[in-house]
Design an enzyme around this catalytic site. Sequence first.
Site, PDB file in Angstrom:
ATOM      1  N   ASP A   1     -11.945  -2.945  29.845  1.00  0.00           N
ATOM      2  CA  ASP A   1     -13.126  -2.227  30.356  1.00  0.00           C
ATOM      3  C   ASP A   1     -12.873  -1.915  31.825  1.00  0.00           C
ATOM      4  OD1 ASP A   1     -15.497  -4.867  31.246  1.00  0.00           O
ATOM      5  OD2 ASP A   1     -13.323  -4.964  31.109  1.00  0.00           O
TER       6      ASP A   1
ATOM      7  N   ASP B   1      -9.029  -5.645  35.446  1.00  0.00           N
ATOM      8  CA  ASP B   1      -8.389  -5.035  34.285  1.00  0.00           C
ATOM      9  C   ASP B   1      -7.190  -4.216  34.729  1.00  0.00           C
ATOM     10  OD1 ASP B   1     -11.450  -5.134  33.977  1.00  0.00           O
ATOM     11  OD2 ASP B   1     -10.801  -4.973  31.899  1.00  0.00           O
TER      12      ASP B   1
ATOM     13  N   ASN C   1     -21.039 -16.522  35.001  1.00  0.00           N
ATOM     14  CA  ASN C   1     -20.955 -15.693  36.223  1.00  0.00           C
ATOM     15  C   ASN C   1     -21.952 -14.535  36.222  1.00  0.00           C
ATOM     16  OD1 ASN C   1     -19.696 -14.163  34.298  1.00  0.00           O
ATOM     17  ND2 ASN C   1     -17.817 -13.788  35.467  1.00  0.00           N
TER      18      ASN C   1
ATOM     19  N   GLU D   1     -20.703 -15.926  30.622  1.00  0.00           N
ATOM     20  CA  GLU D   1     -19.652 -15.124  31.272  1.00  0.00           C
ATOM     21  C   GLU D   1     -19.884 -13.674  30.879  1.00  0.00           C
ATOM     22  OE1 GLU D   1     -17.055 -13.659  29.264  1.00  0.00           O
ATOM     23  OE2 GLU D   1     -16.439 -12.631  31.083  1.00  0.00           O
TER      24      GLU D   1
ATOM     25  N   ASN E   1     -18.167 -10.843  29.907  1.00  0.00           N
ATOM     26  CA  ASN E   1     -17.663 -10.155  28.711  1.00  0.00           C
ATOM     27  C   ASN E   1     -18.452 -10.553  27.464  1.00  0.00           C
ATOM     28  OD1 ASN E   1     -15.703  -8.677  30.015  1.00  0.00           O
ATOM     29  ND2 ASN E   1     -14.101 -10.215  29.697  1.00  0.00           N
TER      30      ASN E   1
ATOM     31  N   HIS F   1      -9.205 -12.936  36.541  1.00  0.00           N
ATOM     32  CA  HIS F   1      -9.617 -13.209  35.158  1.00  0.00           C
ATOM     33  C   HIS F   1      -8.657 -12.561  34.139  1.00  0.00           C
ATOM     34  CE1 HIS F   1     -13.587 -14.474  36.685  1.00  0.00           C
ATOM     35  NE2 HIS F   1     -13.707 -13.329  37.305  1.00  0.00           N
ATOM     36  N   ASP F   2      -8.568 -11.240  34.199  1.00  0.00           N
ATOM     37  CA  ASP F   2      -7.831 -10.508  33.156  1.00  0.00           C
ATOM     38  C   ASP F   2      -6.321 -10.687  33.262  1.00  0.00           C
ATOM     39  OD1 ASP F   2     -10.196  -7.692  33.166  1.00  0.00           O
ATOM     40  OD2 ASP F   2     -10.346  -9.768  32.449  1.00  0.00           O
TER      41      ASP F   2
HETATM   42  O1  RIB Z   1     -16.194 -12.362  33.602  1.00  0.00           O
HETATM   43  C1  RIB Z   1     -15.000 -11.720  33.975  1.00  0.00           C
HETATM   44  C2  RIB Z   1     -14.712 -10.566  33.072  1.00  0.00           C
HETATM   45  O2  RIB Z   1     -15.760  -9.613  33.155  1.00  0.00           O
HETATM   46  C3  RIB Z   1     -13.440  -9.791  33.465  1.00  0.00           C
HETATM   47  O3  RIB Z   1     -12.880  -9.255  32.305  1.00  0.00           O
HETATM   48  C4  RIB Z   1     -13.956  -8.694  34.339  1.00  0.00           C
HETATM   49  O4  RIB Z   1     -13.124  -7.534  34.310  1.00  0.00           O
HETATM   50  C5  RIB Z   1     -15.252  -8.383  33.664  1.00  0.00           C
HETATM   51  O5  RIB Z   1     -14.977  -7.520  32.578  1.00  0.00           O
HETATM   52 CA    CA Z   2     -12.394  -6.870  32.177  1.00  0.00          CA
END
Ligand code: RIB
Ligand code: CA
Length: 302
Positions: free
Chosen positions: A11, A16, A159, A165, A167, A237-238
């Site tokens: 995304d 990303d 978050n 979270e 996603n 993260h990614d």
């Molecule tokens: O929580 C972190 C995720 O959410 C990561 O993939 C960031 O790109 C957002 O998509």
């Molecule tokens: Ca992402």
Amino acid sequence: MDKRPLMLDVDTGVDDAAAIALAIGLNPHLVAISTVAGNVPIDASTENTRRVLSLLGREDVPVYRGASRPLTATYHDAAHVHGSNGLGGVELPPATTTEGDCTGPEAIVRMAERYAGELTLITVGPLTNLAIALSLRPGITLQIARLVIMGGAYFHPGNITPFSEFNLYVDPDAAGQVFNAEWDDITAIGLDVTHQTALTRNMWEAIPEDATGAAGLVRAISERTCAERARSGFFLHDPLAVAVALDSSLITGQRHAVTMDLQGDTRGQSNVTGVGNVLVATEVRADVFVRRFCEALNLPYV
Ligand code: RIB
Ligand code: CA
């Protein structure tokens, strides 16, 4: 160099984009990318992905436009984090390639079939495309050799809410369907480990102003985070999900069944319930990963 066929579902937002750069740096056999509405709406997510690939000289990687909204939930973006265009407000040069000839979910089915028994699929956005692909072709669980999901907060606060979270919050129904399926090899990379990995402000400041390629991309798209928002850096993260997909020794964890809260105050909360088939990462070799990330993108490791 790893040669296993790799597919990303993204995304495209800032991390990303860094994950795409890392996948190219560590594993050139990147066979496809599908896009989903998440950090930014589907138009921006798709355009950003194409522009990042073009900038990195990989316009050969087909990009397949996926879901524009969650299965049932109301769509929420994360433009406040990634900037209104998803790349920290940076306008990359337009891509010259056309979009792929099928939708994101269909591309997941297509690549699972084409690389049956070999494909590693890494999802770093909401799981809407994968849930639709499962609905189209349930048998992909037998064809996809390895599934790595960036998503969830298992023994760690969320978050986007204290419980969730981003996603998994965006499409909790899709996440529940994915966790419910019988995968041979599924790993969940949640905030429990990604919050131990970051591109710090010091590292960002050490990137030469005239950096090009992946280093120049990271410097440009993280300026808003490090300068304007004066954050101490941004979490990787990614990129961590990509690195773990190519080297599982970077994390340790336990296997659990995972269920999702679908609504109410705890919507998007990922619950570990007893023993199951999902490897939930709880520890990460953060220094080894960040060094590998920096080496692959030609970033200073400070
Ligand atoms: O929580 C972190 C995720 O959410 C990561 O993939 C960031 O790109 C957002 O998509
Ligand atoms: Ca992402």
